[in-house]
Scaffold this active site. Structure first.
Site, PDB file in Angstrom:
ATOM      1  N   ASP A   1      43.106  45.903  36.688  1.00 47.04           N
ATOM      2  CA  ASP A   1      43.115  45.528  38.104  1.00 47.04           C
ATOM      3  C   ASP A   1      44.028  44.627  38.544  1.00 47.04           C
ATOM      4  O   ASP A   1      43.651  43.546  39.120  1.00 47.04           O
ATOM      5  CB  ASP A   1      41.590  45.355  38.551  1.00 47.04           C
ATOM      6  CG  ASP A   1      41.230  43.866  38.515  1.00 47.04           C
ATOM      7  OD1 ASP A   1      41.581  43.348  37.324  1.00 47.04           O
ATOM      8  OD2 ASP A   1      40.603  43.175  39.064  1.00 47.04           O
TER       9      ASP A   1
ATOM     10  N   LEU B   1      38.331  45.267  35.316  1.00 46.51           N
ATOM     11  CA  LEU B   1      37.824  45.873  36.420  1.00 46.51           C
ATOM     12  C   LEU B   1      38.074  45.379  37.651  1.00 46.51           C
ATOM     13  O   LEU B   1      38.299  44.218  37.803  1.00 46.51           O
ATOM     14  CB  LEU B   1      36.169  46.006  36.253  1.00 46.51           C
ATOM     15  CG  LEU B   1      35.652  46.706  34.977  1.00 46.51           C
ATOM     16  CD1 LEU B   1      34.191  46.630  34.680  1.00 46.51           C
ATOM     17  CD2 LEU B   1      36.172  47.903  34.741  1.00 46.51           C
ATOM     18  N   ASP B   2      38.330  46.302  38.576  1.00 51.20           N
ATOM     19  CA  ASP B   2      38.550  45.835  40.048  1.00 51.20           C
ATOM     20  C   ASP B   2      37.317  44.895  40.324  1.00 51.20           C
ATOM     21  O   ASP B   2      36.178  45.110  40.027  1.00 51.20           O
ATOM     22  CB  ASP B   2      38.629  46.913  40.874  1.00 51.20           C
ATOM     23  CG  ASP B   2      39.718  47.746  40.790  1.00 51.20           C
ATOM     24  OD1 ASP B   2      40.720  47.480  40.137  1.00 51.20           O
ATOM     25  OD2 ASP B   2      39.850  49.077  41.095  1.00 51.20           O
ATOM     26  N   LYS B   3      37.567  44.000  41.128  1.00 47.77           N
ATOM     27  CA  LYS B   3      36.392  42.984  41.528  1.00 47.77           C
ATOM     28  C   LYS B   3      35.354  43.819  42.081  1.00 47.77           C
ATOM     29  O   LYS B   3      33.906  43.389  41.659  1.00 47.77           O
ATOM     30  CB  LYS B   3      37.063  42.101  42.995  1.00 47.77           C
ATOM     31  CG  LYS B   3      35.941  41.245  43.383  1.00 47.77           C
ATOM     32  CD  LYS B   3      36.427  40.523  44.544  1.00 47.77           C
ATOM     33  CE  LYS B   3      35.717  39.395  45.226  1.00 47.77           C
ATOM     34  NZ  LYS B   3      36.064  38.634  46.169  1.00 47.77           N
TER      35      LYS B   3
END
Length: 342
Positions: free
Chosen positions: A15, A161-163
């Site tokens: 990400d 990983l995305d937030k």
């Protein structure tokens, strides 16, 4: 540059935060005609003498270089004569500080730690998010044992990983484990399965999406499927359940298995099939049906409905085969239950 290094920014670190041009210094360089046609980073490096070539490459990969208003994200492309503009972000604060934040630990030994990351937690500090991250929590929990290969800002981090994506992540506590895990990610020897709740259902219900993904030419804060350029991205998907009318589902539960791990890959690929993740503020496009919106609100979903459910790999030090699976978090679980009533 070896394959692991070449892949690292996109494949190992999922990400990459979109650049914010409102913060940072803008530099310009006028590339003369006699340098056109050569490798871009090579000819630009002398024109930005305060930046190392490696730093320049990183800034280009982040989408911070433009030519005639168009983002240039490939440092190896051939240069064109004309004016290039580069935004250099302000320096990050000093070393991240340890913070006593809650961690859901699935596994830990002397070499690595596996956690179930909560939605809303950024993986490492970045402009605008200097604390409350997974790195801050790991520094408190692991102390000096955390691998330093990832650098000061992201010690131990080998993928992201995305937030607002929840789920299983592994971090390295020793440098040997860091190198071993990085190699596994680079060679795609990692089992990664995500669960997405989508608007409608992708058609056909099972398939493989293979595209090039890069910065959107129309919006540098987004990624997009590109006809040329970008990086190869492969997602294998399967509709596990469809909700609503059989001939035209209103929503679906989709299992997505990653072969590569580009920035926002699943979110972009699901959107490209006309079935973006529910709740996705960036790639959601058109609104879901009213009945679906009501269920999203009732479930309390305030993010993209995407969860990294499975992570499997061979321990880089012991050789043990490890596999971790976590259930949907409360917001996605409540939404799936509600969607089943459509």
């Amino acid at each position: 540059m070896n394959d692991v290094d070449d892949i690292a920014d996109d494949d190992l670190l999922d990400d990459v935060a979109p650049p914010d041009d409102s913060k940072g210094e803008r530099l310009t360089a006028d590339l003369p005609e006699n340098l056109a046609g050569q490798r871009l980073d090579k000819v630009l490096a002398p024109l930005f003498p305060d930046l190392s070539r490696a730093r320049l490459q990183a800034l280009i990969a982040e989408g911070r270089l433009t030519f005639d208003g168009e983002t240039v994200a490939d440092a190896s492309r051939k240069a064109r004569a004309g004016v290039y503009s580069l935004v250099v972000p302000p320096p990050a604060p000093a070393d991240p500080e340890p913070e006593a934040l809650p961690l859901s630990i699935l596994y830990e030994d002397a070499h690595l730690i596996v956690v179930d990351k909560a939605a809303g937690m950024a993986v490492h500090p970045a402009p605008g998010t200097y604390n409350g991250t997974l790195v801050n929590a790991l520094l408190h929990h692991c102390g000096a044992s955390l691998s330093g290969v990832g650098g000061v800002a992201r010690p131990g981090i080998v993928h992201r990983l995305d937030k607002d994506t929840s789920g299983v992540m592994v971090a390295a506590k020793s440098d040997a484990a860091h190198r071993g895990l990085s190699t596994l990610f680079a060679t795609h020897d990692i089992d990664r399965l995500y669960v997405a709740l989508t608007r409608g259902a992708p058609n056909p219900p099972t398939g493989t999406i293979q595209t090039q993904i890069g910065r959107s030419p129309g919006d540098r804060k987004k990624m997009a499927v590109l006809r040329a350029g970008g990086r190869e991205a492969i997602t294998h998907y399967r509709v596990e359940a469809a909700f609503g009318p059989a001939d035209r589902p209103l929503a679906a539960r989709v299992a997505c298995r990653l072969e590569t791990g580009r920035t926002h890959q699943i979110r972009v690929h699901m959107a490209s099939k006309g079935s973006p993740c529910l709740g996705d503020p960036v790639y959601g496009a058109a609104q879901p049906a009213a009945a679906v919106r009501e269920r999203i609100e009732a479930a309390g979903l305030r993010r993209q409905a995407l969860h990294a459910a499975v992570l499997g790999f061979v321990h880089p030090i012991t050789g043990e085969t490890l596999r971790f699976e976590t259930p949907l978090p409360a917001d996605m679980d409540a939404l799936e239950v509600a969607l089943a009533t459509l």
